[in-house]
Each structure stands twice: as C-alpha cells, then as structure tokens.
Motif scaffolding. Structure first.
Motif, PDB file in Angstrom:
ATOM      1  N   UNK A 258       0.828  -1.212   0.000  1.00  0.00           N
ATOM      2  CA  UNK A 258       0.000   0.000   0.000  1.00  0.00           C
ATOM      3  C   UNK A 258       0.858   1.255   0.000  1.00  0.00           C
ATOM      4  N   UNK A 259       1.894   1.273   0.821  1.00  0.00           N
ATOM      5  CA  UNK A 259       2.789   2.431   0.847  1.00  0.00           C
ATOM      6  C   UNK A 259       3.529   2.579  -0.475  1.00  0.00           C
ATOM      7  N   UNK A 260       3.917   1.455  -1.064  1.00  0.00           N
ATOM      8  CA  UNK A 260       4.606   1.504  -2.346  1.00  0.00           C
ATOM      9  C   UNK A 260       3.744   2.109  -3.439  1.00  0.00           C
ATOM     10  N   UNK A 261       2.458   1.759  -3.458  1.00  0.00           N
ATOM     11  CA  UNK A 261       1.553   2.323  -4.457  1.00  0.00           C
ATOM     12  C   UNK A 261       1.402   3.828  -4.253  1.00  0.00           C
ATOM     13  N   UNK A 262       1.222   4.240  -3.003  1.00  0.00           N
ATOM     14  CA  UNK A 262       1.057   5.665  -2.719  1.00  0.00           C
ATOM     15  C   UNK A 262       2.320   6.458  -3.072  1.00  0.00           C
TER      16      UNK A 262
END
Length: 329
Positions: A258-262
C-alpha cells in the motif's frame, strides 16, 4: 418420527452442501486465497465495463486516496485483532486461586466421566469424546434390549446407535487443533435424543428395567453436551490465536504494498495492455488484492466460527430451529 431432525449437521442445515463446505470444511487458506483472487478479478474486470476507467485513474488521485484509506484500515484492523488476541490470552491468566478452581473443575468433570465409563477416560480430546459417544451407543442398545418399546422410541434408539458409530469412526485418530474433532462432534445431535429420552421417562407405564436403562442413557447424553462445548471453546481459542498470528503475517506485506503504491506508482506511466486491460490497472488491482489480504484472513476464520456458534447456541434439550428436518442443535 415425523418431526425428528437429521443427525448430521450437513443434513439438518438449511444451506446447500457447497455453501456449508465453504463455511466449515474448506481450508481457511483456500477461502482467503479465493477472496483475494475475487477482489483482483473484480477490480481489474471493472475497467472493461466502466467507461474511460484508465483515464479516470490517470487524471484523478483516486488511487492514492483509496490506498491511503486501506493503510488506515489495515492498521486499525491489526490493532483490533491484537486486542482480540489479548482478550483470549486474558482467559488463561489469573491468580493461583483461579487456576486451582479451573483445575478442580476439570478434574471433577473427568471424575464424572470415569464414573460414567467405569474407567479413566483418555486424555486426548478426540478419544475422550469417542469414548463418551461409544458409551451412549452401548446404553442405547441396552434400552432397546430392555423390553417392548413404542415405535418413536425405537426409532430414536436405532438412530442414536447409527449416529454414534458414524461420529466414533470420524473421531478415531483425529487430532485436536484441527477442525475435524469439533466437526465430528457437531454431527452428533444429542439435544433431540435427550429430549426424546426424557419425554419417554415421563410415562408411567414404563417397565422398571426400561426406565433404569433410559435414565442411564440420559446421564450419558447429558455429559456429552459440556464435553463438546468445552472442546469447542478450546478450539475457538486456538483458532483466534492462529487468526491473530496470520493477520499479523499478512499485514506487513499489505502495508508495504500500500505504501509503495502511494509513494511510487503512477498509473499514467503504464500504456501497455494485457488481456485487453491496462497494465497499470492490473498492477493497482493486484496491489489492492494484497492489501485486503488481512481482511480476507479475518473473514475466512470468522465465517467458520460464526457458523459453528450459530449451530450450537443452546446446551441441553433445546431445539432452536423448528423447521422440521432442519431442526436440531
């Protein structure tokens, strides 16, 4: 007996065999994988039917907004699961007096079972339940051989012996910690048998030998109920601990994705397609499926626990589902 419920849970449940298999019998990893796969396929597939789906993702911040919300939901969910785990663990903690009371209760119950069986019962849960079920079958046979009986009582006794043999075979060699022990116990419909036995004892014209045999059978049926509930409770505790551990394992990669996508993913940078779907959409859909994996784990475990709880709300001769053949605990 026209209103006698089926013995096996599968037969007296109002759900289809396939649905009951998914709720109870299927491996929880399989259910989790199915939920994650469904999210991926549904999310990616929507891009084929939503007009200008890729353009919407490129020109808005919907991806960042969605994954930021998922990050918050994941952290909150993990916190709740950890709280649940602490609640389960708190049941095992206590002062020495509390622990001694628990021990006294367990030993008293085992003494009752020893008096019932005429020997010390097994310490292994599946064998312990198996011995009780086999004793019930023996006592039902003794009632049947005690003298002439009416048709309803004979039907119940014959069904008790058959049901006990089936459950005993399934308990043979089963390992506690796995669902098979509780699953087998759920297929012994003791509540109806106890109800019929006690109703027969209300008759004034019973021969003394039959009455004594029926009282003996009722005693054996009564002890099966707390034994099943005890092992069901222990199984729930083990499942909730396993649930907490699995959710924690799934939460770390979910947060990283999730952090990688953001932080790093720009859907507009992907122009290629695969199977007619934009590769950026596929990437975001796969990421979303990974991020919801902790929720999928939680759902798969809770579905089984809730189903078992719904089928065992009462203890004793209470029939909560009065739908003819689907009735019974």
């Amino acid at each position: 007996m026209s209103d006698e419920p089926a013995d096996r849970l599968r037969e007296r449940s109002g759900r289809s065999t396939a649905v009951l298999y998914l709720l109870l019998d299927a491996d929880r990893r399989l259910i989790t994988t199915g939920i994650v796969t469904l999210v991926f396929v549904a999310t990616a597939g929507l891009s084929l039917v939503v007009p200008d789906a890729v353009v919407v993702l490129r020109e808005t911040d919907s991806v960042d907004t969605a994954f930021q919300a998922l990050i918050g939901a994941t952290v909150t969910g993990v916190t709740l699961v950890l709280t649940l785990n602490q609640l389960v663990l708190s049941q095992e903690l206590g002062a020495v007096g509390d622990q001694r009371e628990r021990m006294d209760g367990a030993m008293t119950f085992r003494d009752d079972i020893r008096d019932l069986l005429g020997e010390t019962p097994s310490a292994e849960p599946s064998a312990f339940l198996q011995e009780i079920v086999e004793e019930i079958a023996d006592r039902a046979t003794a009632v049947d051989e005690s003298g002439p009986l009416d048709e309803d009582l004979e039907s119940m006794l014959g069904g008790t012996v058959r049901n006990a043999e089936l459950v005993s075979d399934r308990l043979d060699g089963a390992s506690f910690g796995e669902f098979e022990v509780v699953r087998a116990a759920l297929d012994f419909n003791y509540s109806w048998k106890l109800h019929v036995t006690r109703r027969a004892l209300d008759r004034d014209d019973l021969p003394e030998a039959t009455r004594e045999s029926l009282e003996s059978l009722a005693e054996a049926l009564r002890v099966f109920a707390p034994a099943r509930e005890h092992f069901k409770t222990l199984y729930f505790q083990a499942e909730l601990i396993e649930l907490s551990r699995t959710v924690l394992y799934a939460a770390v990669p979910a947060l990283v994705v999730a952090l990688g996508v953001v932080f790093y993913v720009d859907v507009g940078a992907f122009t290629g397609t695969l199977l007619g779907i934009n590769t950026g959409v596929l990437l975001v859909s796969a990421a979303a499926a990974v991020v919801i994996s902790p929720f999928a784990v939680l759902l798969s475990y809770v579905l089984r626990i809730a189903t078992i709880t719904g089928r065992t709300l009462s203890i004793g001769p209470f029939i909560l589902r009065g739908d003819g053949p689907e009735a019974g605990d």
